[in-house]
Design an enzyme around this catalytic site. Structure first.
Site, PDB file in Angstrom:
ATOM      1  N   SER A 190      -5.221  -3.483   0.140  1.00 46.95           N
ATOM      2  CA  SER A 190      -4.160  -4.134   0.131  1.00 46.95           C
ATOM      3  C   SER A 190      -3.242  -3.555   1.055  1.00 46.95           C
ATOM      4  O   SER A 190      -3.293  -2.285   1.404  1.00 46.95           O
ATOM      5  CB  SER A 190      -3.257  -4.054  -1.024  1.00 46.95           C
ATOM      6  OG  SER A 190      -1.909  -4.680  -1.088  1.00 46.95           O
ATOM      7  N   LYS A 221      -4.729   1.301  -4.942  1.00 45.63           N
ATOM      8  CA  LYS A 221      -5.589   0.918  -3.930  1.00 45.63           C
ATOM      9  C   LYS A 221      -5.920   2.109  -3.076  1.00 45.63           C
ATOM     10  O   LYS A 221      -7.120   2.194  -2.613  1.00 45.63           O
ATOM     11  CB  LYS A 221      -5.025  -0.295  -3.275  1.00 45.63           C
ATOM     12  CG  LYS A 221      -5.102  -1.349  -4.034  1.00 45.63           C
ATOM     13  CD  LYS A 221      -6.484  -2.104  -4.344  1.00 45.63           C
ATOM     14  CE  LYS A 221      -6.439  -3.201  -5.336  1.00 45.63           C
ATOM     15  NZ  LYS A 221      -7.834  -3.612  -5.675  1.00 45.63           N
ATOM     16  N   TYR A 227       0.763   0.144  -7.507  1.00 46.66           N
ATOM     17  CA  TYR A 227      -0.251  -0.970  -7.119  1.00 46.66           C
ATOM     18  C   TYR A 227      -0.857  -0.370  -5.918  1.00 46.66           C
ATOM     19  O   TYR A 227      -2.198  -0.321  -5.646  1.00 46.66           O
ATOM     20  CB  TYR A 227       0.310  -2.291  -6.819  1.00 46.66           C
ATOM     21  CG  TYR A 227      -0.772  -3.176  -6.284  1.00 46.66           C
ATOM     22  CD1 TYR A 227      -2.164  -3.453  -6.993  1.00 46.66           C
ATOM     23  CD2 TYR A 227      -0.662  -3.869  -4.938  1.00 46.66           C
ATOM     24  CE1 TYR A 227      -2.870  -4.175  -6.221  1.00 46.66           C
ATOM     25  CE2 TYR A 227      -1.480  -4.591  -4.522  1.00 46.66           C
ATOM     26  CZ  TYR A 227      -2.653  -4.788  -5.127  1.00 46.66           C
ATOM     27  OH  TYR A 227      -3.556  -5.506  -4.443  1.00 46.66           O
TER      28      TYR A 227
HETATM   29  N1  UFG Z   1       9.577 -13.582  -2.751  1.00 47.07           N
HETATM   30  C1  UFG Z   1      10.627 -14.324  -3.063  1.00 47.07           C
HETATM   31  N2  UFG Z   1      10.684 -15.055  -4.313  1.00 47.07           N
HETATM   32  C2  UFG Z   1       9.904 -15.326  -4.982  1.00 47.07           C
HETATM   33  C3  UFG Z   1       8.509 -14.687  -4.842  1.00 47.07           C
HETATM   34  C4  UFG Z   1       8.391 -13.797  -3.592  1.00 47.07           C
HETATM   35  O1  UFG Z   1      11.825 -14.256  -2.416  1.00 47.07           O
HETATM   36  O2  UFG Z   1       9.904 -16.123  -5.954  1.00 47.07           O
HETATM   37  C5  UFG Z   1       9.389 -12.524  -1.821  1.00 47.07           C
HETATM   38  C6  UFG Z   1       8.970 -11.097  -2.305  1.00 47.07           C
HETATM   39  O3  UFG Z   1      10.160 -10.654  -2.438  1.00 47.07           O
HETATM   40  C7  UFG Z   1       8.452 -10.644  -1.000  1.00 47.07           C
HETATM   41  C8  UFG Z   1       7.724 -12.172  -0.174  1.00 47.07           C
HETATM   42  O4  UFG Z   1       8.598 -13.311  -0.984  1.00 47.07           O
HETATM   43  O5  UFG Z   1       9.310 -10.432  -0.057  1.00 47.07           O
HETATM   44  C9  UFG Z   1       6.201 -11.992  -0.677  1.00 47.07           C
HETATM   45  O6  UFG Z   1       6.346 -12.002  -2.029  1.00 47.07           O
HETATM   46  P1  UFG Z   1       4.655 -12.208  -3.020  1.00 47.07           P
HETATM   47  O7  UFG Z   1       5.162 -11.815  -4.240  1.00 47.07           O
HETATM   48  O8  UFG Z   1       4.273 -13.611  -2.545  1.00 47.07           O
HETATM   49  O9  UFG Z   1       3.939 -11.141  -2.261  1.00 47.07           O
HETATM   50  P2  UFG Z   1       3.773  -9.592  -2.138  1.00 47.07           P
HETATM   51  O10 UFG Z   1       4.384  -9.355  -0.763  1.00 47.07           O
HETATM   52  O11 UFG Z   1       4.862  -8.840  -3.029  1.00 47.07           O
HETATM   53  O12 UFG Z   1       2.369  -8.938  -2.540  1.00 47.07           O
HETATM   54  C10 UFG Z   1       1.301  -9.838  -1.877  1.00 47.07           C
HETATM   55  C11 UFG Z   1       0.080  -9.143  -2.976  1.00 47.07           C
HETATM   56  C12 UFG Z   1      -0.001  -7.888  -3.103  1.00 47.07           C
HETATM   57  C13 UFG Z   1      -0.158  -7.276  -1.671  1.00 47.07           C
HETATM   58  C14 UFG Z   1       0.998  -7.757  -0.713  1.00 47.07           C
HETATM   59  C15 UFG Z   1       0.524  -7.271   0.614  1.00 47.07           C
HETATM   60  O13 UFG Z   1       0.742  -9.986  -4.116  1.00 47.07           O
HETATM   61  O14 UFG Z   1      -1.157  -7.635  -3.872  1.00 47.07           O
HETATM   62  O15 UFG Z   1       0.953  -9.150  -0.857  1.00 47.07           O
HETATM   63  O16 UFG Z   1       1.419  -7.618   1.517  1.00 47.07           O
HETATM   64  F1  UFG Z   1      -0.266  -5.798  -1.590  1.00 47.07           F
END
Ligand code: UFG
Length: 325
Positions: A117, A145, A141
């Protein structure tokens, strides 16, 4: 080739299994169905329902010596959960990986593609992020990884002749005709935004508007699940001759606000936003350099954010309740 796909009933795993079938490989899905769906597995694929902690099941799978390679996706993978339940993440992603590798190598299987990741990079010193960029994970997390990659590198250097390719996914999105993203609970941005477009949620909670980015919201590099699946097939072939670590992203970042605006345009629906505090463990900006994967695996992503959102939207419209089983 007989390929064990762990986590193969999940969102990404089901697309990879489909791709393997298309090119004449024989995928075998191992899944505990904590997140996976039976109906996501392509028809005709053998499914073993077992947990990675089930050593007897692993010995059984590898015992016959017929599994030639593994695509290892089974893991817990939600950044926020990992901050709240770190020990669970270390057990499932690190301890279970060890026993899995032991069973695999005892069964004579020496080739593995590992789902890693972008979370390993933490808050990178520079973007786009290359694989040489120091990896300092900022949440459990990402640490799990990174440890997984370390274990694989040490196992590859040992006398077991293991070969591994670790793929550092950036933010996976989009759908194929058959497979789309649906988690319970859903935490990911794009599916949540589409739930708002469908009227299933009143608004999108926007986590953090005071980041040091142009519009104050987090920037992520989104990659289409089909491009990701193509990279796995190339990586699988590459394990016949070498080991390595590769970023998988589009080399292009979008802010959370840009994603919401693009989704509003594509769906033609209103997407109300509620500004909320930052979410724990979120780095401000993650953008991949995918040059290494292009040079060494011959991979290049072909689908952009619009195609990710429109394919995910069409999949949700075709499957209003997601997977039935
Ligand atoms: N976000 C919001 N509102 C929401 C959901 C997400 O503002 O309801 C924001 C988060 O704060 C973040 C962005 O949107 O800034 C993306 O969030 P996601 O939850 O879609 O994805 P993440 O970046 O947290 O994580 C994903 C995978 C991980 C991986 C990562 C790598 O879930 O396993 O991408 O960039 F490590």
């Amino acid at each position: 080739m007989r390929v064990l796909v762990t986590g193969g009933a999940g969102y990404i795993g089901s697309v990879i299994s489909e791709r393997l079938l298309q090119r004449g490989d024989v995928p075998i899905v191992l899944d505990n169905f904590s997140q996976g769906h039976r109906t996501a597995v392509p028809p005709g694929v053998e499914v073993v329902q077992a947990d990675l902690a089930d050593i007897a099941a692993l010995r059984n799978i590898f015992g016959g010596g017929t599994v030639e390679a593994v695509i290892h996706m089974a893991a817990v993978s939600i950044v926020g959960d990992s901050v709240r339940q770190p020990l669970r993440y270390y057990r499932e992603n690190v301890a279970n990986l060890l026993s899995f590798l032991e069973a695999m190598m005892r069964g004579g299987c020496r080739r593995i593609v590992f789902s890693s990741s972008a979370a390993v990079y933490g808050e990178p010193a520079e973007v786009p992020i290359s694989e040489e960029c120091p990896a300092h994970a900022v949440n459990p997390y990402g640490s799990t990884k990174l440890m997984g990659e370390r274990i694989l590198a040490d196992a590859a250097a040992g006398d077991g002749a293991l070969r591994f390719i670790s793929l550092r996914y950036f933010n996976v999105a989009g759908a194929t005709r058959a497979a789309g993203e649906m988690h319970h609970p859903e935490t990911h941005l794009i599916p949540r935004v589409l739930e708002v477009a469908l009227g299933e949620r009143p608004h999108v909670e926007l986590y953090g508007t005071d980041y040091s980015t142009a519009d104050g919201t987090c920037i992520r590099d989104y990659i289409h699940v089909e491009d990701l699946a193509e990279a796995h097939v190339l990586a699988l072939d590459r394990t016949s001759r070498s080991s390595g670590i590769y970023n998988l992203g589009n080399n292009r970042g979008y802010s959370v606000r840009e994603v919401i605006e693009t989704a509003a345009r594509i769906t033609g629906r209103k997407i109300p936003v509620e500004n909320c505090p930052r979410r724990a463990g979120d780095p401000p900006q993650l953008i991949a350099s995918h040059r290494k994967a292009a040079d060494e695996l011959g991979w290049s992503p072909r689908r952009g954010l619009e195609e990710m959102i429109s394919s995910a939207w069409e999949w949700r419209l075709r499957n209003p309740r997601g997977y039935t089983e």
